[in-house]
Design a protein around this motif. Structure first.
Motif: not given
Length: 232
Positions: A37-46, A131-134, A226-231
């Motif tokens: 459960e990583p900390d931080g605001d991933f929505k802000e990045i998206a 990994c789906t961050y947002h 939006y989705r923020l995804l690493l693949i």
């Protein structure tokens, strides 16, 4: 070491990146989760990334150029670390900002887009990492709760008409157009959602694979989200 889930026998849990990449799939397990459960605001990045197309690949430079809050910076460091880990492992991770994927509705009776349950195929030994961050996360489906679409009689008959060629070439036709990679969930199927923040490794169909490939699909995105995804 895999820690299998009693109610999800096709998935296993690990707690480090080295376990994620170093643990072989075995038995029914064809999906491994580095649970976190990583900390931080991933929505802000998206929200601050610029969507240029329906699928926009975000470079490390673009990510680092964002002006973020302290919480956003914490989230960014998680993403950068994941990219470093996967790159050092020999993978080619791609960070994507997604509005939607392209739909395949041309034939009507069968879909081969990523919203359809499918498996990935490779000619070499590899796995799919994601990994789906947002945003909404993908689903996976137990192999015993799915039926290959090309085995559904009505679909198979329509594919034969579409092929309109020698019977000996029919199976090759199905593979050439990726029809054989797609599945229908059975009536009582219970999909497993991959959740956000976790890094997953999914088994791919290739000659060296010792387990069944993992059946998965992308979620249908909500309008305006939006989705923020690493693949990779």
């Amino acid at each position: 070491m895999i820690h299998p889930s009693s109610d999800r026998p096709q998935t296993g849990t690990v707690f480090t990146f080295s376990e994620l990449v170093g643990t072989p799939f075995q038995g029914m397990v064809n999906a491994l989760c580095w649970k976190r459960e990583p900390d931080g605001d991933f929505k802000e990045i998206a929200d601050k990334l610029q969507l240029k197309e329906n699928i926009t690949e975000v470079s490390v430079e673009d990510l680092c150029a964002l002006q973020l809050s302290e919480s956003g910076c914490t989230a960014r460091e998680t993403i950068l670390n994941d990219i470093r880990l996967l790159t050092d492992f020999g993978a080619s991770p791609s960070l994507n900002l997604l509005r939607c994927y392209e739909r395949d509705e041309e034939l009507g009776f069968i879909s081969t887009d990523v919203y359809s349950y499918h498996v990935d195929r490779s000619t070499v030994g590899t796995d799919t990492f994601l990994c789906t961050y947002h945003g909404d996360a993908s689903d996976i489906l137990p192999n015993d709760q799915a039926l290959q679409k090309i085995l559904v009689p009505e679909i198979r008959e329509k594919l034969r008409k579409l092929h309109n060629g020698p019977e000996a070439e029919f199976e090759t036709f199905l593979k050439e157009y990726y029809f054989d990679l797609h599945y229908e969930p059975m009536p009582d199927a219970q999909p497993v959602n991959l959740g956000t923040g976790h890094l997953w490794r999914l088994a791919v169909d290739h000659p060296e694979q010792q387990v069944l490939p993992c059946i998965h699909r992308a979620p249908v995105e909500n309008e305006g989200e939006y989705r923020l995804l690493l693949i990779c």
